[in-house]
Design an enzyme around this catalytic site. Structure first.
Site, PDB file in Angstrom:
ATOM      1  N   LYS A   1       0.821  -1.220   0.000  1.00  0.00           N
ATOM      2  CA  LYS A   1       0.000   0.000   0.000  1.00  0.00           C
ATOM      3  C   LYS A   1       0.849   1.263   0.000  1.00  0.00           C
ATOM      4  CE  LYS A   1      -4.513  -1.250   1.721  1.00  0.00           C
ATOM      5  NZ  LYS A   1      -5.568  -0.926   2.682  1.00  0.00           N
TER       6      LYS A   1
ATOM      7  N   LYS B   1      -5.579 -11.328  -6.669  1.00  0.00           N
ATOM      8  CA  LYS B   1      -6.668 -11.453  -5.701  1.00  0.00           C
ATOM      9  C   LYS B   1      -7.872 -10.610  -6.158  1.00  0.00           C
ATOM     10  CE  LYS B   1      -6.229  -9.245  -1.865  1.00  0.00           C
ATOM     11  NZ  LYS B   1      -5.867  -8.650  -0.591  1.00  0.00           N
TER      12      LYS B   1
ATOM     13  N   LYS C   1     -11.334  -4.695  -4.356  1.00  0.00           N
ATOM     14  CA  LYS C   1     -12.146  -3.528  -4.731  1.00  0.00           C
ATOM     15  C   LYS C   1     -11.318  -2.513  -5.509  1.00  0.00           C
ATOM     16  CE  LYS C   1     -11.514  -2.069  -0.089  1.00  0.00           C
ATOM     17  NZ  LYS C   1     -12.136  -2.449   1.131  1.00  0.00           N
TER      18      LYS C   1
HETATM   19  P1  TYM Z   1     -10.357  -6.068   4.478  1.00  0.00           P
HETATM   20  O1  TYM Z   1     -11.365  -5.018   4.771  1.00  0.00           O
HETATM   21  O2  TYM Z   1      -9.356  -5.810   3.403  1.00  0.00           O
HETATM   22  O3  TYM Z   1     -11.082  -7.432   4.111  1.00  0.00           O
HETATM   23  C1  TYM Z   1     -12.115  -7.952   4.929  1.00  0.00           C
HETATM   24  C2  TYM Z   1     -12.053  -9.464   4.942  1.00  0.00           C
HETATM   25  O4  TYM Z   1     -12.242  -9.979   3.626  1.00  0.00           O
HETATM   26  C3  TYM Z   1     -11.180 -10.890   3.335  1.00  0.00           C
HETATM   27  N1  TYM Z   1     -10.873 -10.803   1.897  1.00  0.00           N
HETATM   28  C4  TYM Z   1     -10.807 -11.868   1.092  1.00  0.00           C
HETATM   29  N2  TYM Z   1     -10.983 -13.192   1.339  1.00  0.00           N
HETATM   30  C5  TYM Z   1     -10.862 -14.034   0.296  1.00  0.00           C
HETATM   31  N3  TYM Z   1     -10.564 -13.622  -0.971  1.00  0.00           N
HETATM   32  C6  TYM Z   1     -10.370 -12.306  -1.263  1.00  0.00           C
HETATM   33  N4  TYM Z   1     -10.099 -11.913  -2.503  1.00  0.00           N
HETATM   34  C7  TYM Z   1     -10.491 -11.364  -0.191  1.00  0.00           C
HETATM   35  N5  TYM Z   1     -10.370 -10.011  -0.108  1.00  0.00           N
HETATM   36  C8  TYM Z   1     -10.607  -9.690   1.177  1.00  0.00           C
HETATM   37  C9  TYM Z   1     -10.008 -10.409   4.182  1.00  0.00           C
HETATM   38  O5  TYM Z   1      -9.067 -11.438   4.383  1.00  0.00           O
HETATM   39  C10 TYM Z   1     -10.711 -10.007   5.457  1.00  0.00           C
HETATM   40  O6  TYM Z   1     -10.948 -11.131   6.280  1.00  0.00           O
HETATM   41  N6  TYM Z   1      -7.080  -5.609   8.214  1.00  0.00           N
HETATM   42  C11 TYM Z   1      -8.405  -6.112   7.839  1.00  0.00           C
HETATM   43  C12 TYM Z   1      -9.520  -5.534   8.700  1.00  0.00           C
HETATM   44  C13 TYM Z   1      -9.341  -5.692  10.162  1.00  0.00           C
HETATM   45  C14 TYM Z   1      -9.463  -6.896  10.901  1.00  0.00           C
HETATM   46  C15 TYM Z   1      -9.274  -6.522  12.262  1.00  0.00           C
HETATM   47  C16 TYM Z   1      -9.736  -8.209  10.565  1.00  0.00           C
HETATM   48  C17 TYM Z   1      -9.061  -4.695  11.033  1.00  0.00           C
HETATM   49  N7  TYM Z   1      -9.014  -5.188  12.295  1.00  0.00           N
HETATM   50  C18 TYM Z   1      -9.302  -7.462  13.279  1.00  0.00           C
HETATM   51  C19 TYM Z   1      -9.778  -9.153  11.599  1.00  0.00           C
HETATM   52  C20 TYM Z   1      -9.567  -8.773  12.933  1.00  0.00           C
HETATM   53  C21 TYM Z   1      -8.670  -5.731   6.406  1.00  0.00           C
HETATM   54  O7  TYM Z   1      -8.149  -4.779   5.891  1.00  0.00           O
HETATM   55  O8  TYM Z   1      -9.618  -6.504   5.811  1.00  0.00           O
END
Ligand code: TYM
Length: 343
Positions: A120, A203, A206
């Protein structure tokens, strides 16, 4: 659960950024599994991580809308706000308060090694926000402020969960306590890494410029079916065994998506469709995807018309959350040596 965690209430925490564009990867890798863990043997807490979202620029009007839309998405997908605690992060101030303590526990080198930081921030790290570098310490705080024992996520979050354990270990060691659990990542099922529909090596995300690369949770039935029909594949029929998918990322991705939507395994999908052409498999996948996803987008749209109700759910969620987080923060401050208010 590990023995280390035997003393802790089984509790699930997970979060999603309200930065817009919820897609099939978020649904299969995260939200659907949040629903599955609800009401099993865990107390469940699910969070719209608005403080994380602003580590990169967010338009304030969009952020508010996206937070409410994510809440609608959670509920439309089956999260019950009575059974689970549903919150937006900024309404539970203990997340950010514990994050500060963890900023002082985590080491710069740990943060700089995070692949998400490298991806990022890109080459121009000097211009990235300090929050983007500190992001994983806030994520550790999100989890550990609940003493959460299990965190369901997609595969891309694995490294952050390892860091969460490292922070818990260092805190416990530095202060000579067994206060924070060693949280278990729960990265399971057929779709822990859903790939782009246009390029099986990337992957689903968005941020991809092509809307055809992903299925959005707001897509209607026609859009879902069209994106699957147009998904990139190779000319071969599906193989007779799973091994035959090893060098075929696009085909493997569609099989995994089918398996996750049908709540079965990739093996079972191959047993059914092995030897068949995409001309047969894609329409079957499109029908299944529409059957599973279209009701979610319809319900999300309906809930978005009930903003007051969503705001009430988040207010109530924060009240319930703080019953857990306030005592844990108080105890953390005590361990660290902060003088408490006189009673
Ligand atoms: P974020 O918002 O990018 O994504 C949310 C969740 O979706 C999953 N994900 C995917 N799983 C499978 N295939 C994909 N292409 C895909 N894209 C996204 C992510 O693995 C995630 O589970 N850092 C985290 C948010 C967060 C968090 C937390 C998660 C903040 N605090 C505490 C767990 C516990 C994030 O940016 O997810």
């Amino acid at each position: 659960m590990t023995d280390t965690n035997a003393a802790f209430t089984p509790r699930v925490f997970s979060g999603i950024q309200p930065s817009g564009g919820l897609h099939l990867g978020n649904y299969l890798g995260a939200i659907k599994r949040f629903v599955d863990m609800q009401g099993e043997d865990f107390q469940t807490v699910y969070c719209m991580v608005d403080l994380h979202a602003i580590t990169v620029w967010q338009n304030p009007t969009d952020l508010r809308k996206n937070t409410r839309e994510l809440c609608a998405g959670f509920i439309a997908a089956g999260i019950d706000p009575e059974q689970s605690i549903l919150i937006n992060q900024s309404q539970v101030p203990e997340h950010a308060q514990l994050a500060w303590i963890f900023n002082c526990v985590a080491r710069m080198g740990w943060m700089q090694r995070m692949t998400q930081w490298k991806d990022k921030a890109g080459k121009n790290t000097q211009n990235a926000s300090l929050g983007l570098l500190a992001y994983p310490a806030l994520m550790a705080a999100d989890i550990l402020i609940y003493h959460a024992t299990h965190v369901p996520v997609g595969e891309d979050q694995k490294q952050h969960l390892e860091l969460t354990r490292d922070i818990a270990i260092k805190f416990n060691h530095d202060y000579g306590v067994e206060f924070f659990p060693l949280t278990e990542p729960v990265i399971e099922g057929a779709a822990t890494r859903v790939m782009s529909l246009r390029d099986g090596s990337k992957k689903m995300s968005k941020s991809d410029a092509s809307d055809m690369s992903r299925i959005n949770l707001t897509d209607d039935a026609d859009a879902i079916a069209q994106k699957i029909r147009k998904a990139r594949t190779d000319p071969e029929p599906l193989p007779e065994t799973l091994d035959g998918l090893a060098e075929r990322p696009e085909a493997r991705n569609l099989v995994n998506i089918y398996a996750a939507l049908a709540e079965t395994t990739a093996d079972a999908v191959i047993a059914e469709y092995g030897g068949q052409q995409f001309g047969t498999f894609k329409p079957a996948l499109a029908d299944l995807a529409v059957e599973r996803l279209a009701p979610i987008s319809t319900e999300m749209a309906r809930l978005m018309g009930e903003q007051d109700e969503i705001d009430r759910i988040l207010t109530r969620g924060a009240e319930r959350a703080r019953e857990i987080t306030a005592p844990i923060l108080k105890k953390t401050y005590d361990i660290v040596g902060m003088v408490p208010p006189a009673i």
